[in-house]
Design a protein around this motif. Sequence first.
Motif, short mmCIF file in Angstrom:
data_model
loop_
_atom_site.label_atom_id
_atom_site.label_comp_id
_atom_site.label_asym_id
_atom_site.label_seq_id
_atom_site.Cartn_x
_atom_site.Cartn_y
_atom_site.Cartn_z
N ALA A 21 0.84 -1.20 0.00
CA ALA A 21 0.00 0.00 0.00
C ALA A 21 0.87 1.25 0.00
O ALA A 21 0.99 1.97 1.00
N GLU A 22 1.50 1.51 -1.11
CA GLU A 22 2.37 2.67 -1.27
C GLU A 22 1.80 3.60 -2.33
O GLU A 22 1.07 3.16 -3.23
N PRO A 23 2.12 4.89 -2.24
CA PRO A 23 1.63 5.84 -3.26
C PRO A 23 2.03 5.41 -4.67
O PRO A 23 3.16 4.96 -4.89
N GLY A 24 1.08 5.52 -5.59
CA GLY A 24 1.38 5.16 -6.97
C GLY A 24 1.04 3.72 -7.33
O GLY A 24 1.10 3.35 -8.50
N TRP A 25 0.72 2.91 -6.31
CA TRP A 25 0.34 1.52 -6.58
C TRP A 25 -1.16 1.35 -6.41
O TRP A 25 -1.76 1.91 -5.49
N LEU A 26 -1.75 0.58 -7.31
CA LEU A 26 -3.16 0.22 -7.13
C LEU A 26 -3.30 -0.65 -5.89
O LEU A 26 -2.46 -1.49 -5.62
N PRO A 27 -4.36 -0.46 -5.10
CA PRO A 27 -4.50 -1.24 -3.86
C PRO A 27 -4.78 -2.71 -4.13
O PRO A 27 -5.52 -3.06 -5.05
N ALA A 28 -4.15 -3.57 -3.32
CA ALA A 28 -4.44 -5.00 -3.39
C ALA A 28 -5.84 -5.23 -2.83
O ALA A 28 -6.38 -4.42 -2.07
N TRP A 29 -6.41 -6.37 -3.19
CA TRP A 29 -7.81 -6.66 -2.87
C TRP A 29 -7.89 -8.03 -2.22
O TRP A 29 -7.39 -9.03 -2.76
#
Length: 352
Positions: free
Chosen positions: A304-312
């Motif tokens: 969960a870092e800026p620029g990454w799509l969130p994992a689900w």
Amino acid sequence: MASDHSLLAHLVPKLTRGVEDAVTDALAFILNESKPCRDALVDMVSVGDRRLASVANARTQVVASEGERLDLVAYDTAGSNRLIIESKFWAPLQDGQARRYVGHLADDGLAVLLFVAPEVRHETLWVKIARQFEHPSELKLGSTRQVGNMIVADVVNGDKRIALMGWDTLLAGLTNADSSMDANLQQLHCLALAQDEAAFAPLHAEDLNATVPRRLMAFNRLVDGVASRGAGEGWMTNKGLRAVPGRDGYLRFIGFCDTDGERLIELALYVSLKRWADLGTTPLWLRIWHKQAIDLVDLKHRLAEPGWLPAWSEPNWLWVPIELPLGVEYEDTLDSATAQVKRVRDIVVEMA
């Protein structure tokens, strides 16, 4: 919220084949529990200078004359059939159904037959409804008009009206009317949306364009390309693992290796049509089974870092989206996808 992330949407299809009936029963429950919702429904169908009488209560599966079973009937304070709601997801319109159902409406003042169906079906469904009032029918429809997201036509020489509305429109109107019913309406919305997504929408010319299958084959090629490159660089292995085509897409089982080439975890690189349709982010995902030697909650947090799509997260899986760049050629797309997968692998190595 994804459509299958609610209790009703998860359980109802497992417990009954009559999902449309369950949706209608849930709607009737909400209407009977909430006067603001009943009033909001009256407002939605009372367009123009004619207003529907107040709705006092609702019943489902009402047996009318000739044994017809009406999905939902809303009654005014005098007990008259003021509003009939026919739930239509993807079941066909029966021969003469609209014309017959109009005959079950009250004759004293405005009464409405409301079809509630997915919006993508409105154009084709309304044509079929209108045709049932063409010659030689004794009932005629006046001009069709669009009122917001609702299609409306009045029966000529009478106080009866036919309307077609989407589930989103109906449930949004009820939600705005009574915040105390928010939880129930959210459950119903998820259940209705799940039925929309499972259906075969009418085809359009662009749906049959050769671009669609070519693009899907290109995504499959991309999966194989990432797997081949990762194995060639030594941080991934395909040994003893297979590629599997399926109804939901295409997946290739892979393993992440540590710096010594030892396999750490097994997972799948997945072109998932369902994840793509549900979330609208990307077709390409890493699917990691929960029974692994790493903490998937911790992995999700680290990703969960800026620029990454969130994992689900799902009960048995962690889905990590692989974002695909726009406007670049295949090699650049392969470079980007491979780099993102390797980044996940590097975090796994740190956690091991």
